[in-house]
Design an enzyme around this catalytic site. Structure first.
Site, PDB file in Angstrom:
ATOM      1  N   ASP A   1      39.951  -2.475 -17.772  1.00 33.27           N
ATOM      2  CA  ASP A   1      40.648  -2.389 -16.459  1.00 33.27           C
ATOM      3  C   ASP A   1      41.323  -3.751 -16.240  1.00 33.27           C
ATOM      4  O   ASP A   1      41.696  -4.282 -15.150  1.00 33.27           O
ATOM      5  CB  ASP A   1      39.894  -2.166 -15.189  1.00 33.27           C
ATOM      6  CG  ASP A   1      38.816  -1.026 -15.313  1.00 33.27           C
ATOM      7  OD1 ASP A   1      39.686   0.059 -15.836  1.00 33.27           O
ATOM      8  OD2 ASP A   1      37.769  -1.002 -14.903  1.00 33.27           O
TER       9      ASP A   1
ATOM     10  N   LYS B   1      46.316  -2.796 -18.275  1.00 33.31           N
ATOM     11  CA  LYS B   1      46.776  -2.240 -19.684  1.00 33.31           C
ATOM     12  C   LYS B   1      47.944  -1.490 -19.158  1.00 33.31           C
ATOM     13  O   LYS B   1      49.272  -1.322 -19.734  1.00 33.31           O
ATOM     14  CB  LYS B   1      45.767  -1.693 -20.683  1.00 33.31           C
ATOM     15  CG  LYS B   1      44.762  -2.488 -21.237  1.00 33.31           C
ATOM     16  CD  LYS B   1      43.944  -1.898 -22.096  1.00 33.31           C
ATOM     17  CE  LYS B   1      43.002  -0.913 -21.323  1.00 33.31           C
ATOM     18  NZ  LYS B   1      42.118  -1.401 -20.219  1.00 33.31           N
TER      19      LYS B   1
ATOM     20  N   GLY C   1      40.974   4.783 -17.345  1.00 29.15           N
ATOM     21  CA  GLY C   1      42.091   5.106 -16.164  1.00 29.15           C
ATOM     22  C   GLY C   1      43.019   4.052 -16.270  1.00 29.15           C
ATOM     23  O   GLY C   1      42.626   2.764 -15.785  1.00 29.15           O
ATOM     24  N   HIS C   2      44.286   4.284 -16.340  1.00 30.68           N
ATOM     25  CA  HIS C   2      45.227   3.247 -16.405  1.00 30.68           C
ATOM     26  C   HIS C   2      46.259   3.494 -15.371  1.00 30.68           C
ATOM     27  O   HIS C   2      46.814   4.569 -15.319  1.00 30.68           O
ATOM     28  CB  HIS C   2      45.825   3.506 -17.990  1.00 30.68           C
ATOM     29  CG  HIS C   2      45.419   3.145 -19.188  1.00 30.68           C
ATOM     30  ND1 HIS C   2      45.419   3.152 -20.277  1.00 30.68           N
ATOM     31  CD2 HIS C   2      43.962   2.395 -19.086  1.00 30.68           C
ATOM     32  CE1 HIS C   2      44.455   2.867 -21.096  1.00 30.68           C
ATOM     33  NE2 HIS C   2      43.382   2.362 -20.492  1.00 30.68           N
TER      34      HIS C   2
ATOM     35  N   GLN D   1      39.887   0.780 -22.882  1.00 31.69           N
ATOM     36  CA  GLN D   1      38.790   0.057 -22.502  1.00 31.69           C
ATOM     37  C   GLN D   1      38.986  -1.641 -22.818  1.00 31.69           C
ATOM     38  O   GLN D   1      40.195  -2.031 -22.822  1.00 31.69           O
ATOM     39  CB  GLN D   1      37.575   0.488 -23.178  1.00 31.69           C
ATOM     40  CG  GLN D   1      36.802   1.713 -23.056  1.00 31.69           C
ATOM     41  CD  GLN D   1      37.291   2.823 -23.488  1.00 31.69           C
ATOM     42  OE1 GLN D   1      36.797   2.692 -24.798  1.00 31.69           O
ATOM     43  NE2 GLN D   1      37.384   3.731 -22.889  1.00 31.69           N
TER      44      GLN D   1
HETATM   45  P1  GDP Z   1      43.622  -0.722 -17.119  1.00 34.89           P
HETATM   46  O1  GDP Z   1      42.399   0.221 -17.384  1.00 34.89           O
HETATM   47  O2  GDP Z   1      43.725  -1.649 -18.076  1.00 34.89           O
HETATM   48  O3  GDP Z   1      45.114   0.321 -17.321  1.00 34.89           O
HETATM   49  O4  GDP Z   1      43.641  -1.092 -15.700  1.00 34.89           O
HETATM   50  P2  GDP Z   1      43.401  -0.131 -14.262  1.00 34.89           P
HETATM   51  O5  GDP Z   1      44.655   0.440 -14.085  1.00 34.89           O
HETATM   52  O6  GDP Z   1      42.086   0.728 -14.388  1.00 34.89           O
HETATM   53  O7  GDP Z   1      42.942  -1.446 -13.449  1.00 34.89           O
HETATM   54  C1  GDP Z   1      43.978  -2.525 -13.231  1.00 34.89           C
HETATM   55  C2  GDP Z   1      44.261  -2.498 -11.620  1.00 34.89           C
HETATM   56  O8  GDP Z   1      45.039  -3.684 -11.329  1.00 34.89           O
HETATM   57  C3  GDP Z   1      45.398  -1.384 -11.088  1.00 34.89           C
HETATM   58  O9  GDP Z   1      44.841  -1.036  -9.718  1.00 34.89           O
HETATM   59  C4  GDP Z   1      46.552  -2.049 -11.227  1.00 34.89           C
HETATM   60  O10 GDP Z   1      47.506  -1.443 -10.440  1.00 34.89           O
HETATM   61  C5  GDP Z   1      46.130  -3.414 -10.896  1.00 34.89           C
HETATM   62  N1  GDP Z   1      46.976  -4.359 -11.317  1.00 34.89           N
HETATM   63  C6  GDP Z   1      47.620  -4.732 -12.500  1.00 34.89           C
HETATM   64  N2  GDP Z   1      48.397  -5.890 -12.533  1.00 34.89           N
HETATM   65  C7  GDP Z   1      48.022  -6.628 -11.453  1.00 34.89           C
HETATM   66  C8  GDP Z   1      48.468  -7.623 -10.943  1.00 34.89           C
HETATM   67  O11 GDP Z   1      48.887  -8.769 -11.702  1.00 34.89           O
HETATM   68  N3  GDP Z   1      47.884  -8.019  -9.768  1.00 34.89           N
HETATM   69  C9  GDP Z   1      47.390  -7.260  -8.872  1.00 34.89           C
HETATM   70  N4  GDP Z   1      47.240  -7.494  -7.852  1.00 34.89           N
HETATM   71  N5  GDP Z   1      46.888  -6.033  -9.390  1.00 34.89           N
HETATM   72  C10 GDP Z   1      47.386  -5.822 -10.695  1.00 34.89           C
HETATM   73  P1  IMO Z   2      40.024   1.478 -19.437  1.00 37.17           P
HETATM   74  O1  IMO Z   2      40.715   1.884 -20.549  1.00 37.17           O
HETATM   75  C1  IMO Z   2      36.313  -0.077 -17.571  1.00 37.17           C
HETATM   76  C2  IMO Z   2      32.598   1.401 -19.554  1.00 37.17           C
HETATM   77  C3  IMO Z   2      31.947   2.237 -18.520  1.00 37.17           C
HETATM   78  C4  IMO Z   2      30.393   2.028 -18.985  1.00 37.17           C
HETATM   79  C5  IMO Z   2      30.724   1.685 -20.516  1.00 37.17           C
HETATM   80  C6  IMO Z   2      30.393   3.125 -21.353  1.00 37.17           C
HETATM   81  O2  IMO Z   2      40.311   2.091 -18.079  1.00 37.17           O
HETATM   82  O3  IMO Z   2      39.749  -0.068 -19.283  1.00 37.17           O
HETATM   83  P2  IMO Z   2      31.388   5.705 -21.355  1.00 37.17           P
HETATM   84  O4  IMO Z   2      31.450   6.462 -20.336  1.00 37.17           O
HETATM   85  O5  IMO Z   2      32.650   5.008 -21.887  1.00 37.17           O
HETATM   86  O6  IMO Z   2      30.373   6.048 -22.473  1.00 37.17           O
HETATM   87  O7  IMO Z   2      30.819   4.360 -20.541  1.00 37.17           O
HETATM   88  O8  IMO Z   2      32.016   1.618 -20.627  1.00 37.17           O
HETATM   89  N1  IMO Z   2      34.020   1.669 -19.605  1.00 37.17           N
HETATM   90  C7  IMO Z   2      35.049   1.415 -19.177  1.00 37.17           C
HETATM   91  N2  IMO Z   2      35.086   0.291 -18.053  1.00 37.17           N
HETATM   92  N3  IMO Z   2      37.452   0.426 -18.164  1.00 37.17           N
HETATM   93  C8  IMO Z   2      37.438   1.615 -18.988  1.00 37.17           C
HETATM   94  O9  IMO Z   2      38.571   1.937 -19.552  1.00 37.17           O
HETATM   95  C9  IMO Z   2      36.243   1.904 -19.312  1.00 37.17           C
HETATM   96  N4  IMO Z   2      35.855   3.025 -20.083  1.00 37.17           N
HETATM   97  C10 IMO Z   2      34.532   2.918 -20.466  1.00 37.17           C
HETATM   98  O10 IMO Z   2      31.987   1.889 -17.127  1.00 37.17           O
HETATM   99  O11 IMO Z   2      30.110   0.768 -18.713  1.00 37.17           O
HETATM  100 MG    MG Z   3      41.199   1.239 -16.091  1.00 37.37          MG
END
Ligand code: GDP
Ligand code: IMO
Ligand code: MG
Length: 429
Positions: free
Chosen positions: A13, A16, A40-41, A223
């Site tokens: 998270d 990416k 979840g991206h 991840q």
């Molecule tokens: P990912 O799994 O690495 O793609 O990240 P996620 O989408 O799960 O979580 C990142 C969260 O941070 C999302 O809600 C994005 O919209 C938000 N986000 C990304 N870059 C920034 C930033 O520079 N500032 C803020 N406030 N939010 C950001």
């Molecule tokens: P993105 O791509 C954050 C974590 C789960 C748990 C561990 C194992 O959005 O960054 P799993 O269901 O994969 O066997 O769970 O890994 N986990 C993540 N945490 N971002 C993710 O993906 C994750 N994918 C798995 O919360 O701790």
């Molecule tokens: Mg994510």
């Protein structure tokens, strides 16, 4: 033939999706190469907010080829729902291709995921429950079902008969759960296969042709490296084979290491983690709560509150090393805008000793006491800043100190989730 890998450097998270979306404009192909819909991206653009689980984050650019690589485990139902959601919002998926070699997440996988967690009791990993670990375990045990099998009803029938019999034995004898009905599973999954078949290809051919034609291919990791099966805080990790580390990109898309030009690691300006496992800089005080609320730190895939803590330079330097980063990308700087004081962990104290390298042992990590360096906050909004010189001096000092501790140049600083909310320090394309 520029192939660029982008990975998460912490516990997932890191943002990416948002960075892949940014880079996608100049890419010819965007691919995912590992994991499944445990990821979840988030991408925010003029059409709204998209939370992509399996589809690469380049999908919102019309005509951009997006590939679900052979290294992924795909839940066909979840993918169909994602495709339908995208289509209903005006995003075409005609350029989305799925590798015939990727694994299929079957209905017993989420069931086993949850039963397994229950069996582990106190040692539960805190998985997403989507069955991704069990699907990759089956891949390694050679009882997986691949996308190429799913779209061929006769092959699928034979394969499912054998595999479901095996899995029903596991479900009933090991877990005391109910067996699944062959006819029901077969009928349901044949339908999914028919729906997805037009997208299924030998995707490595598409990638090779693009690279041979000097097109840019972007490889989107899932991840974070601290959740990786090899590099992460084992056993509190995610299970993907191939790994979500940069090295896994070659295997998960079907190219060789000689074809990778650049590796970018995405890092938040602080640490977060969802699920269980050690996190040395985790905050249990008001600062942790403030980061969670300012950053709305709740999981994209599961909605769970994320554990929050100060930036850990040991963990981040370690993941920069094991991924061979060419540059780092620093996100969510703006979340720290209102802090008077910002801390960076520069070492751990474990059993009375000062430790500078991220340890392998969960036991040691659980005992690690973070040693912090304190820096003044900038107390000014940065969300509107677009040039390095316009960032408050304290914010620049923070970025530079992190860069120094990580030993990798920071090429881009993100100051908000929207496409234009970033500061470029170096060209990343
Ligand atoms: P990912 O799994 O690495 O793609 O990240 P996620 O989408 O799960 O979580 C990142 C969260 O941070 C999302 O809600 C994005 O919209 C938000 N986000 C990304 N870059 C920034 C930033 O520079 N500032 C803020 N406030 N939010 C950001
Ligand atoms: P993105 O791509 C954050 C974590 C789960 C748990 C561990 C194992 O959005 O960054 P799993 O269901 O994969 O066997 O769970 O890994 N986990 C993540 N945490 N971002 C993710 O993906 C994750 N994918 C798995 O919360 O701790
Ligand atoms: Mg994510």
């Amino acid at each position: 033939m520029p192939a660029i890998v982008l990975i998460g450097g912490q516990w997932g998270d890191e943002g990416k999706g948002r960075i892949v979306d940014l880079l996608s404009e100049k890419a010819h192909i965007v691919t995912r190469y590992s994991a499944g819909n445990n990821a979840g991206h988030t991408v925010i653009n003029e059409r709204g907010t998209f939370r992509l689980r399996l589809v690469p984050a380049g999908i919102c650019y019309p005509g951009k080829i997006c590939i679900i690589g052979n290294g992924m485990a795909v839940n066909p139902k979840a993918l169909i729902e994602e495709i339908e959601d995208l289509e209903s919002r005006g995003v075409s998926t005609t350029h989305l291709f799925i590798s015939d070699r990727c694994q299929v997440v079957m209905p017993y996988h989420p069931i086993i995921d949850r039963l397994d967690e229950k069996l582990r009791g106190e040692n539960a990993v805190g998985t997403t429950g989507y069955g991704i670990g069990p699907a990759f375990a089956d891949k390694v045990a050679r009882i997986g079902i691949r996308m190429g099998d799913l779209i061929d009803p006769r092959v699928f029938e034979d394969r499912l008969r054998y595999v479901l019999n095996y899995k029903n034995n596991v479900l009933t004898r090991l877990y005391g759960a109910e067996a699944l009905d062959f006819d029901q599973v077969y009928a349901e999954y044949c339908e999914y296969g028919m729906r997805l078949a037009p997208h299924v290809r030998d995707t490595s051919v598409i990638v090779h042709e693009a690279l041979a034609g000097d097109e840019t291919v972007l490889l989107e990791g899932a991840q974070g490296s601290l959740l990786d099966l090899d590099a992460g805080t084992y056993e509190f990790v995610s299970a993907s084979v191939p790994s979500s580390l940069a090295a896994g990109a070659c295997i998960g898309i079907g190219i060789g290491p000689t074809q990778i030009d650049r590796v970018y690691g995405v890092y938040k300006a602080y640490m977060t983690r969802v699920g269980n496992g050690p996190m040395p800089t985790e905050l249990f005080d008001n600062d942790g709560e403030r980061i969670r609320e300012m950053g709305q730190e709740y999981g994209t895939a599961t909605g769970r509150p994320r554990r929050c803590g100060w930036f850990d330079s040991l963990a981040s330097r370690y993941t920069a090393r094991v991924n061979g980063l060419t540059a780092a990308i620093f996100t969510r700087m703006d979340v720290l805008d209102t802090f008077e004081e910002i801390k960076i962990c520069t070492s751990y104290r474990i059993d009375g000793k000062e430790i500078l390298e991220f340890p392998a042992s969960v036991g040691q990590l659980n005992r690690a006491q973070p040693v912090f360096e304190s820096m003044p906050g900038w107390n000014t909004p940065t969300t509107g800043v677009r040039n390095w010189e316009d960032l408050p001096e304290a914010a620049r000092n923070y970025v530079k100190r992190v860069e120094e501790l990580m030993g990798v140049p920071i090429a881009l600083v993100s100051v908000g989730p929207e496409r234009d909310q970033f500061i470029s320090l170096d060209s990343i394309l």
